[in-house]
Design a protein around this motif. Structure first.
Motif, PDB file in Angstrom:
ATOM      1  N   ALA A   1      58.243 121.948  80.482  1.00 39.46           N
ATOM      2  CA  ALA A   1      57.016 121.236  80.732  1.00 39.46           C
ATOM      3  C   ALA A   1      56.997 119.810  80.093  1.00 39.46           C
ATOM      4  CB  ALA A   1      55.766 122.144  80.032  1.00 39.46           C
ATOM      5  N   ALA A   2      57.588 119.469  79.228  1.00 42.53           N
ATOM      6  CA  ALA A   2      57.687 118.197  78.308  1.00 42.53           C
ATOM      7  C   ALA A   2      58.485 117.282  79.164  1.00 42.53           C
ATOM      8  CB  ALA A   2      58.228 118.419  76.912  1.00 42.53           C
ATOM      9  N   ALA A   3      59.388 117.941  79.646  1.00 48.47           N
ATOM     10  CA  ALA A   3      60.344 117.189  80.797  1.00 48.47           C
ATOM     11  C   ALA A   3      59.727 116.855  82.205  1.00 48.47           C
ATOM     12  CB  ALA A   3      61.534 117.835  80.994  1.00 48.47           C
ATOM     13  N   GLY A   4      58.398 117.311  82.556  1.00 46.94           N
ATOM     14  CA  GLY A   4      57.920 117.284  83.654  1.00 46.94           C
ATOM     15  C   GLY A   4      58.203 118.352  84.868  1.00 46.94           C
ATOM     16  N   LEU A   5      58.577 119.367  84.400  1.00 44.34           N
ATOM     17  CA  LEU A   5      59.175 120.170  85.621  1.00 44.34           C
ATOM     18  C   LEU A   5      58.080 121.115  85.817  1.00 44.34           C
ATOM     19  CD1 LEU A   5      62.913 121.021  83.939  1.00 44.34           C
ATOM     20  CD2 LEU A   5      62.144 119.330  85.816  1.00 44.34           C
ATOM     21  N   GLY A   6      57.036 121.462  85.303  1.00 46.94           N
ATOM     22  CA  GLY A   6      56.021 122.347  85.612  1.00 46.94           C
ATOM     23  C   GLY A   6      54.898 122.496  84.408  1.00 46.94           C
ATOM     24  N   VAL A   7      54.204 123.700  84.810  1.00 45.90           N
ATOM     25  CA  VAL A   7      53.213 123.823  83.680  1.00 45.90           C
ATOM     26  C   VAL A   7      53.294 125.172  82.952  1.00 45.90           C
ATOM     27  CG1 VAL A   7      50.692 124.605  83.534  1.00 45.90           C
ATOM     28  CG2 VAL A   7      51.412 122.883  85.322  1.00 45.90           C
ATOM     29  N   ALA A   8      53.465 124.959  81.623  1.00 47.68           N
ATOM     30  CA  ALA A   8      53.883 126.161  80.782  1.00 47.68           C
ATOM     31  C   ALA A   8      52.668 126.707  80.277  1.00 47.68           C
ATOM     32  CB  ALA A   8      54.793 125.659  79.837  1.00 47.68           C
ATOM     33  N   MET A   9      52.674 128.165  80.027  1.00 47.06           N
ATOM     34  CA  MET A   9      51.723 128.780  79.457  1.00 47.06           C
ATOM     35  C   MET A   9      52.314 129.399  78.139  1.00 47.06           C
ATOM     36  SD  MET A   9      48.737 130.269  79.271  1.00 47.06           S
ATOM     37  CE  MET A   9      48.497 130.086  81.138  1.00 47.06           C
ATOM     38  N   GLY A  10      51.956 128.804  76.752  1.00 45.83           N
ATOM     39  CA  GLY A  10      52.666 128.997  75.535  1.00 45.83           C
ATOM     40  C   GLY A  10      51.464 129.532  74.458  1.00 45.83           C
ATOM     41  N   TRP A  11      52.165 129.723  73.398  1.00 36.96           N
ATOM     42  CA  TRP A  11      51.275 130.062  72.170  1.00 36.96           C
ATOM     43  C   TRP A  11      50.779 128.725  71.611  1.00 36.96           C
ATOM     44  CZ3 TRP A  11      55.633 133.401  72.215  1.00 36.96           C
ATOM     45  CH2 TRP A  11      55.433 134.704  72.798  1.00 36.96           C
ATOM     46  N   TRP A  12      49.601 128.555  71.036  1.00 34.77           N
ATOM     47  CA  TRP A  12      49.112 127.234  70.407  1.00 34.77           C
ATOM     48  C   TRP A  12      49.964 127.114  69.199  1.00 34.77           C
ATOM     49  CZ3 TRP A  12      47.527 127.024  65.168  1.00 34.77           C
ATOM     50  CH2 TRP A  12      47.104 125.529  64.851  1.00 34.77           C
TER      51      TRP A  12
ATOM     52  N   ALA B   1      47.401 120.137  76.593  1.00 34.27           N
ATOM     53  CA  ALA B   1      46.653 121.401  76.828  1.00 34.27           C
ATOM     54  C   ALA B   1      45.309 121.018  77.617  1.00 34.27           C
ATOM     55  CB  ALA B   1      46.317 122.198  75.633  1.00 34.27           C
ATOM     56  N   PRO B   2      45.286 120.531  78.927  1.00 34.80           N
ATOM     57  CA  PRO B   2      44.156 120.005  79.625  1.00 34.80           C
ATOM     58  C   PRO B   2      43.136 121.192  79.723  1.00 34.80           C
ATOM     59  CG  PRO B   2      45.942 120.244  80.906  1.00 34.80           C
ATOM     60  CD  PRO B   2      46.348 120.433  79.412  1.00 34.80           C
ATOM     61  N   ILE B   3      43.597 122.428  79.826  1.00 37.64           N
ATOM     62  CA  ILE B   3      42.296 123.608  80.183  1.00 37.64           C
ATOM     63  C   ILE B   3      42.328 124.253  78.764  1.00 37.64           C
ATOM     64  CG2 ILE B   3      41.888 125.474  81.491  1.00 37.64           C
ATOM     65  CD1 ILE B   3      43.902 124.397  83.652  1.00 37.64           C
ATOM     66  N   GLY B   4      42.882 123.729  77.789  1.00 38.16           N
ATOM     67  CA  GLY B   4      42.801 124.550  76.393  1.00 38.16           C
ATOM     68  C   GLY B   4      43.451 125.830  76.547  1.00 38.16           C
ATOM     69  N   PHE B   5      43.043 126.429  75.286  1.00 43.55           N
ATOM     70  CA  PHE B   5      43.813 127.790  74.878  1.00 43.55           C
ATOM     71  C   PHE B   5      42.793 128.852  74.734  1.00 43.55           C
ATOM     72  CE2 PHE B   5      46.578 124.707  73.161  1.00 43.55           C
ATOM     73  CZ  PHE B   5      47.873 125.250  73.366  1.00 43.55           C
ATOM     74  N   VAL B   6      43.250 130.159  75.334  1.00 47.46           N
ATOM     75  CA  VAL B   6      42.239 131.345  75.555  1.00 47.46           C
ATOM     76  C   VAL B   6      42.972 132.254  74.649  1.00 47.46           C
ATOM     77  CG1 VAL B   6      41.255 133.021  77.102  1.00 47.46           C
ATOM     78  CG2 VAL B   6      41.397 130.584  77.674  1.00 47.46           C
ATOM     79  N   ALA B   7      41.934 132.948  73.850  1.00 42.97           N
ATOM     80  CA  ALA B   7      42.193 134.391  73.100  1.00 42.97           C
ATOM     81  C   ALA B   7      42.556 135.270  74.121  1.00 42.97           C
ATOM     82  CB  ALA B   7      41.477 134.541  72.219  1.00 42.97           C
ATOM     83  N   ASP B   8      43.595 136.138  74.089  1.00 46.62           N
ATOM     84  CA  ASP B   8      44.129 136.891  75.005  1.00 46.62           C
ATOM     85  C   ASP B   8      44.140 138.451  74.666  1.00 46.62           C
ATOM     86  OD1 ASP B   8      46.531 136.700  73.904  1.00 46.62           O
ATOM     87  OD2 ASP B   8      47.662 136.115  75.349  1.00 46.62           O
ATOM     88  N   GLY B   9      44.089 138.431  72.977  1.00 43.37           N
ATOM     89  CA  GLY B   9      44.159 139.721  72.316  1.00 43.37           C
ATOM     90  C   GLY B   9      45.591 140.037  71.913  1.00 43.37           C
TER      91      GLY B   9
END
Length: 122
Positions: A59-70, A84-92
């Motif tokens: 993602a840092a290299a611009g290859l896509g959008v990553a879903m990662g831990w804060w 983190a344009p959409i922010g983080f969501v607690a997922d349990g």
């Protein structure tokens, strides 16, 4: 970010053609995010890499959008390398601390030191 997000009614939304980066260490992350946010994930381009760290680097290299831990992304977000344009969501999801030893005083002290460190550094 415009390559991966659209602004609709003042809110950011993933573009239909945004490449989603998946990790083998947490392959259900996008589906979990989608469920937690009530957002359907249409079929779109994606790429699977071995670990969350690798998708964050992609993602840092611009290859896509990553879903990662804060906790894995916070330094890169703070420095501006990632956003983190959409922010983080607690997922349990949770971490467990396991030991092959019984709860000896040494194990208890180590556990408490680790928990203290985790609370201090997020």
């Amino acid at each position: 970010m415009d390559r991966f997000f659209d602004r609709a009614n003042g809110a950011l939304a993933l573009r239909h053609d945004a490449r989603l980066l998946h990790s083998k260490s947490r392959p259900e992350a996008w589906e979990t995010w989608s469920t937690c946010n009530g957002v359907a994930l249409p079929v779109r381009p994606w790429q699977m890499l071995e670990h969350v760290y690798l998708i964050l680097q992609a993602a840092a290299a611009g290859l896509g959008v990553a879903m990662g831990w804060w906790h894995m992304a916070r330094d890169e977000i703070a420095s501006g390398v990632l956003a983190a344009p959409i922010g983080f969501v607690a997922d349990g999801s949770r971490y467990l601390l396991l030991s092959s030893e019984a709860a000896s005083p040494r194990v208890i002290r180590s556990r408490e030191a680790l928990l203290d460190w985790m609370h201090r550094f997020g």
